[in-house]
Design a protein around this motif. Sequence first.
Motif, mmCIF file in Angstrom:
data_model
loop_
_atom_site.group_PDB
_atom_site.id
_atom_site.type_symbol
_atom_site.label_atom_id
_atom_site.label_comp_id
_atom_site.label_asym_id
_atom_site.label_seq_id
_atom_site.Cartn_x
_atom_site.Cartn_y
_atom_site.Cartn_z
ATOM 1 N N THR A 94 11.569 10.081 -4.844
ATOM 2 C CA THR A 94 10.582 10.300 -5.315
ATOM 3 C C THR A 94 9.705 10.082 -6.035
ATOM 4 O OG1 THR A 94 12.846 10.327 -7.313
ATOM 5 C CG2 THR A 94 12.485 12.239 -6.643
ATOM 6 N N ASN A 95 10.047 8.521 -6.391
ATOM 7 C CA ASN A 95 8.959 7.504 -6.832
ATOM 8 C C ASN A 95 7.297 7.796 -5.869
ATOM 9 O OD1 ASN A 95 10.319 6.904 -8.740
ATOM 10 N ND2 ASN A 95 10.151 4.377 -7.768
ATOM 11 N N MET A 96 5.907 7.913 -6.903
ATOM 12 C CA MET A 96 5.204 8.200 -6.211
ATOM 13 C C MET A 96 4.573 6.743 -5.431
ATOM 14 S SD MET A 96 1.478 7.510 -8.580
ATOM 15 C CE MET A 96 -0.080 6.778 -8.162
ATOM 16 N N PRO A 97 4.367 7.109 -4.137
ATOM 17 C CA PRO A 97 4.097 6.134 -3.828
ATOM 18 C C PRO A 97 2.511 4.572 -4.379
ATOM 19 C CG PRO A 97 3.449 7.910 -2.570
ATOM 20 C CD PRO A 97 3.867 8.399 -3.773
ATOM 21 N N LEU A 98 2.802 3.787 -4.205
ATOM 22 C CA LEU A 98 1.842 2.983 -4.431
ATOM 23 C C LEU A 98 1.024 2.597 -3.600
ATOM 24 C CD1 LEU A 98 3.708 1.124 -6.895
ATOM 25 C CD2 LEU A 98 1.512 2.754 -7.769
ATOM 26 N N PRO A 99 0.082 3.064 -3.542
ATOM 27 C CA PRO A 99 -0.972 1.734 -2.330
ATOM 28 C C PRO A 99 -1.516 0.539 -2.408
ATOM 29 C CG PRO A 99 -2.596 2.981 -4.397
ATOM 30 C CD PRO A 99 -1.103 2.837 -4.920
ATOM 31 N N VAL A 100 0.161 -0.403 -1.943
ATOM 32 C CA VAL A 100 -0.342 -1.163 -1.916
ATOM 33 C C VAL A 100 0.588 -1.568 -0.671
ATOM 34 C CG1 VAL A 100 0.071 -2.051 -4.244
ATOM 35 C CG2 VAL A 100 2.458 -1.642 -3.339
ATOM 36 N N LYS A 101 0.297 -2.809 0.168
ATOM 37 C CA LYS A 101 1.703 -2.916 0.968
ATOM 38 C C LYS A 101 1.673 -4.549 0.799
ATOM 39 C CE LYS A 101 -2.438 -5.017 3.621
ATOM 40 N NZ LYS A 101 -3.155 -5.387 5.047
ATOM 41 N N ALA A 102 2.480 -5.544 1.168
ATOM 42 C CA ALA A 102 3.299 -6.422 1.493
ATOM 43 C C ALA A 102 2.140 -7.210 2.888
ATOM 44 C CB ALA A 102 4.345 -6.573 1.506
ATOM 45 N N TYR A 103 1.493 -8.223 2.581
ATOM 46 C CA TYR A 103 0.977 -9.046 3.476
ATOM 47 C C TYR A 103 2.527 -9.220 4.343
ATOM 48 C CZ TYR A 103 -3.358 -8.897 0.890
ATOM 49 O OH TYR A 103 -4.443 -8.547 0.578
ATOM 50 N N PRO A 104 2.404 -10.132 5.949
ATOM 51 C CA PRO A 104 3.130 -10.476 6.895
ATOM 52 C C PRO A 104 3.690 -11.925 6.086
ATOM 53 C CG PRO A 104 1.285 -9.898 7.888
ATOM 54 C CD PRO A 104 1.222 -9.837 6.571
#
Length: 307
Positions: free
Chosen positions: A196-206
């Motif tokens: 239910t958490n709002m997806p944040l516009p972030v991503k992890a780098y390799p």
Amino acid sequence: MRFSTTALALIAIVSGVTAAPTKRQDSGDIDAVILQYALTLEHLENAFYKKALSEWDEKAFTDAGFSSKFYNDLKYVAHDEEGHVVYLEAGLTAAGAMPVAPCDYSFPMTDPKSFVALSSVIEGVGVSAYLGAAPLVTSKAYLTAAGAILVTEALHQSQQRSAIGETPSANVFGTPLGFNAVYSIASGFIKSCPETNMPLPVKAYPALTLVSGLPTAQGAHIDLQPKDAVSGEVFATFVSGLNVAAVAPQTMSGGMLMVEVPMMVEGQSYVFLTRDNSGNLTDSNIVAGPVILEVTPLAPTFNISIT
Ligand SMILES: *[C@@H]1O[C@H](CO)[C@@H](O)[C@H](O)[C@H]1NC(C)=O
Ligand SMILES: *[C@@H]1O[C@H](CO)[C@@H](O)[C@H](O)[C@H]1NC(C)=O
């Protein structure tokens, strides 16, 4: 309640979001996303201290060589992190936004010593997160609130560094890090989050691993190993305080890169693998990382006649 005045300032800032949730991203939306991002990190810190304080009592800390005063001060740190969570939740809730909930975490700590060492690192990442987000905040009132939290995280970092024998203030400046860089580190501690958490516009780098060289010194060699094999030319881009320096690896064999630590790196710093040596920490330039590096600062120098 003690947070109400400033919480009101936050409410004013994020209220535009809920009034028109389907609107294109405007400045209010950006601030709300930053608020959720900050809450994501504060949940992590809150859970981290609660876990440590539920696992180890005062005697465990004093047996490990920490003072009773240090243990008591830790409880203030836990109190602060809880305060940050409550503050951010209040601002979001009052604005009609649903604050992100805590996740399930996994922290690599086995005793008070490893906990304190990890806490100095996590607090440093917290400082870098607020500093990196600062230029993206559109509301000045919100910038004050974020700055007020940043100061507290920096005090925590200093307290924990001091407790493990590191120079509390090892760099003239704090080190800003972007959202994806911070998330790349934070996601290593996050097992899963509520759907239910709002997806944040972030991503992890390799991922990138420091195989040897912690803590290290300027001019020393470190070995870096990217999780996924990299092809073509890559550089190691160091970020330390307000300095950024990209260097070519000395050697690269079997997927491992040997790199010399530049002279501008001091204290808790970060290394990325990048495509070019522009010092540009954009998504398209970052290949992997960041890795956290602790570099012992040089002996301090200053000129007493500069006033
Ligand atoms: C840094 O990246 C931006 C965006 O991709 C680009 O416009 C700029 O030219 C880059 N700067 C350097 C020095 O490469
Ligand atoms: C210290 O600063 C003064 C004033 O700027 C300057 O004249 C002097 O050369 C400096 N000394 C050193 C050792 O750098």
